[in-house]
Design a protein around this motif. Structure first.
Motif, PDB file in Angstrom:
ATOM      1  N   UNK A  19       0.836  -1.207   0.000  1.00 19.05           N
ATOM      2  CA  UNK A  19       0.000   0.000   0.000  1.00 19.05           C
ATOM      3  C   UNK A  19       0.865   1.250   0.000  1.00 19.05           C
ATOM      4  N   UNK A  54      -5.609  -4.632   2.933  1.00 18.04           N
ATOM      5  CA  UNK A  54      -5.518  -3.604   3.971  1.00 18.04           C
ATOM      6  C   UNK A  54      -5.730  -2.211   3.379  1.00 18.04           C
ATOM      7  N   UNK A  80      -8.581   0.534   4.203  1.00 17.68           N
ATOM      8  CA  UNK A  80      -8.208   1.885   4.639  1.00 17.68           C
ATOM      9  C   UNK A  80      -8.947   2.922   3.787  1.00 17.68           C
ATOM     10  N   UNK A 112     -10.537  -2.836  10.526  1.00 20.16           N
ATOM     11  CA  UNK A 112      -9.281  -3.453  10.959  1.00 20.16           C
ATOM     12  C   UNK A 112      -9.523  -4.842  11.530  1.00 20.16           C
TER      13      UNK A 112
END
Lengths: 365, 399
Positions: free
Chosen positions: A305, A313, A317, A333
């Protein structure tokens, strides 16, 4: 006189049953009792709100944030975004291609993992050599009438899996070569292998990814354009092959010297000796190590990322920053952590099980 | 002997019939020569391409950019730094910040890891289960995710400075943790001198205690005496000098705290995550090390009549440490390398300020990345040198 054997008395009540177990495992001495009481109290007052938040007061069904009462977790967020978490921005009509690749991969792995099924060798070759091509055709399209899908639309869990699987499968042959090089008798080959392995093992993956994303375009002639995913994959493969080499070296060292000597005595050349005698035995011993490397890589793929790829992830986000869903980052999360945890935990259990099964007592240690 | 064989032997001794590609020595030379040539060719290809590309983009190579003015601020630095400082200075600031978080993380992770590793071997079922719960959960979740969790889900939801959570004169808010800073006044040097004296005295005492034990068999409680010395002597000096220490309390002025010292939330999040993540690996290392001590050693110790604490201190720990220290150092190295994830939440470590901001501003990709990698590589080489030295020193001398 008449002798009669008395029935054996039952064991004292304090050593059997629930009470006995508690006495032995929870309240053995004053220190242990205090620890049990304090930790038990803490566990209850910490775990209960957690369970309450995650299950009892949580909201599961709905479509918008208004469906969440606000007391517990808002799993509606995950529900609504699940497709994006799994497939990224892959066109909705084409997601069956991701599903199909995943099913084939799981079938291959299942076949390899279940000990009773036959033909492990051909199956392993299929998984490591043929499956990547099938998956590539399915995922990127452009052949057989499949609509091409640009790599910047890939994302989510499927991208995480692509990065991890390609990283391991591509690193394996390089790792074998580097490990053989490190154990070679030719001084130049050996020192080059050592330098390569130690350099990549000494730097963090982030700097490797930075390097792949800013330096790689400089290394090749103008016009030779790599897309971002390919650059990340090249970086990960270079990095991972150093770790793989050390795993392979461990496997090679576990093979008794007699095997090398027997192969020499039969008059086999170097490559015949390695391919026919040493590597087949060593590879079996390496599987737990390879699985452990895979776990480490699987967790590390989340770093992409930083160079702007949307893995699981990163996509979470991004979703948590969506104005409609501000304030639900924790749920995101927890969900992502759960996904990673399920993969990593099951793999590490498998690797431990395998270590036990492979520990047959032979081998020079 | 048949005549034809005899003839063969004669031929072999006069002129070797082995072709050079069948001679392992010559073949190895040829192969290595080809390999070197291929690598040189590849290197030439890459270097010429790079030079071409750099020329086209108008980037001059070299390290002269290090003395240019950086012109960007860094929210936290251990040395003097301003926007007028040079890029070379940003490198040092980033390096120091990396070292700071690594050292903090190493200390905390070691403590946590040892506690959890020993707890997992406890007789107490609850203690053992809770510790394995901790290990199995946090070991299998990516570190970056944990950093994000602590930073975005926990620390970013803290109140603003005006509604800070107050405890022990410290204030916890979204800008970080503001704590009273100790201010050393004149005469504090005396305390330092007292501490040095106490340490030296303890070392001498323990030597004398050993000698006495060897000669007379009497044991001196050196541990307790040294403990008292090291704590007591500086305390005495502290009061004798008239308590030369004051606290600079943080105060709320406007929208933020002034005075005291502030731990950045980025640092706290990174520190927490690194500690909790690496702690699991250290715990497993410790557990393996303790389990590696053969059971016979314990039995031998109790046969000699050693009490439990002395068995632990004299028999188990020294032997377990031999197994624990090599993997422990590699965990420390991993922690240091993992601290580079700081860049994802904006903690100004080496990768963030140097490989991030400096690279973007100067475009000196090759120099910057090479310098960054060289730092980590140096650390890892130093670690492996230490490990080799340690292994050599600690390896069992068998007679």
């Amino acid at each position: 006189m008449k002798y009669e054997t008395q029935k054996a008395l039952p064991p004292p009540a304090s050593t059997i049953g629930v009470l006995g177990w508690m006495r032995k495992h929870l309240f053995k001495g004053p220190g242990s009792s205090i620890a049990t009481l304090v930790l038990g109290y803490l566990a209850v007052i910490w775990l209960w709100p957690l369970i309450d938040w995650a299950f009892i007061s949580a909201d599961w069904l709905g479509t918008t944030r208004q469906d969440c009462s606000g007391d517990g977790a808002c799993w509606v967020f995950i529900n609504q975004r699940l497709d994006q978490f799994l497939y990224g921005f892959y066109p909705e009509a084409e997601t069956w291609r991701l599903d199909l690749s995943f099913v084939i991969l799981m079938a291959c792995i299942g076949w390899l993992v279940i000990p009773r099924l036959p033909a492990k060798g051909p199956m392993a070759v299929f998984t490591l050599v043929i499956f990547p091509f099938i998956a590539f055709v399915l995922l990127s399209g452009g052949f057989f009438g499949l609509e091409p899908v640009d790599t910047h639309k890939w994302g989510g869990l499927s991208l995480t899996l692509v990065l991890a699987v390609v990283g391991i499968v591509a690193a394996l042959p390089f790792g074998v070569l580097l490990a053989l090089g490190r154990r070679s008798h030719m001084p130049i080959v050996r020192s080059l292998s050592v330098i390569y392995i130690e350099i990549w093992r000494g730097v963090p993956l982030i700097t490797v990814l930075f390097m792949a994303s800013v330096m790689l375009p400089l290394f090749f002639p103008e016009g030779m354009d790599f897309d971002k995913l390919l650059r990340a994959l090249i970086g990960i493969t270079m990095f991972q092959s150093a770790y793989m080499a050390e795993v392979v070296r461990g496997g090679l060292q576990a093979i008794p010297r007699g095997q090398y000597e027997a192969a020499d005595a039969l008059g086999l050349g170097y490559w015949q000796k390695m391919v026919m005698i040493i590597l087949p035995q060593a590879l079996k011993l390496m599987i737990p190590g390879i699985v452990n490397t895979f776990i480490a890589l699987f967790k590390d793929t989340s770093l992409v990322l930083i160079i702007g790829l949307f893995d699981l992830l990163a996509i979470m986000q991004a979703a948590a920053n969506d104005p409609n869903w501000i304030g639900f980052a924790t749920e995101g999360y927890v969900f992502v952590a759960l996904v990673f945890w399920v993969f990593c935990f099951s793999m590490s259990r498998y690797s431990q099980h395998l270590e036990k099964r492979l520990h047959t007592g032979h081998g020079a240690r | 002997m048949p005549p034809d064989l005899q003839k063969d032997k004669g031929a072999a001794s006069s002129a070797p019939e082995v072709k050079f590609w069948n001679d392992p020595g010559k073949r190895a030379l040829l192969f290595q020569g080809l390999l070197v040539a291929a690598i040189l060719l590849f290197a030439w290809f890459i270097i010429s391409n790079t030079l071409n590309n750099l020329e086209q983009r108008g980037i001059t190579t070299g390290f002269s950019f290090l003395s240019e003015t950086a012109g960007f601020g860094i929210p936290m630095s251990l040395i003097e730094y301003s926007e007028a400082s040079s890029y070379g200075r940003t490198f040092v600031v980033g390096l120091l910040n990396t070292i700071l978080v690594s050292v903090l993380g190493i200390i905390a992770a070691t403590i946590l890891g040892f506690i959890m590793g020993i707890a997992r071997l406890s007789d107490n079922w609850l203690v053992a289960k809770l510790s394995s719960l901790y290990i199995e959960i946090f070991r299998n979740i990516p570190l970056l995710l944990q950093i994000f969790f602590w930073y975005f889900a926990v620390l970013r939801t803290l109140p603003s400075p005006r509604q800070s959570i107050e405890f022990l004169g410290s204030y916890l808010n979204i800008r970080g943790l503001s704590m009273p800073a100790p201010v050393l006044e004149d005469g504090f040097g005396l305390v330092g001198i007292a501490l040095v004296i106490a340490v030296v005295a303890s070392v001498l005492l323990s030597r004398w205690g050993h000698k006495r034990q060897d000669e007379t068999g009497q044991i001196l409680p050196t541990g307790w005496i040294s403990f008292g010395l090291i704590i007591g002597l500086p305390l005495l000096a502290f009061f004798a000098a008239g308590m030369p220490l004051s606290l600079d309390h943080p105060e709320l002025r406007g929208f933020n705290f002034r005075g005291g010292m502030t731990l950045l939330p980025e640092l706290v999040a990174l520190w927490l995550a690194l500690t909790i993540y690496t702690g699991t690996f250290i715990a497993e290392t410790v557990r393996a090390g303790i389990l590696a001590v053969p059971h016979g050693q314990l039995e031998a110790a109790s046969a000699l009549g050693l009490p439990k604490t002395r068995t632990l201190r004299l028999i188990i720990i020294p032997q377990a440490m031999r197994v624990i220290i090599p993997p422990l150092t590699s965990q420390y190295l991993n922690l240091t390398k993992n601290s580079s994830l700081a860049t994802a939440i904006g903690y100004p470590d080496l990768v963030a300020v140097f490989a991030g901001t400096t690279l973007n501003q100067t475009g000196q990709a090759i120099e910057v990345i090479t310098m960054t990698m060289a730092v980590y590589l140096t650390l890892s080489i130093l670690t492996s040198i230490f490990m080799n030295w340690y292994n050599k020193r600690m390896s069992l001398v068998e007679r």
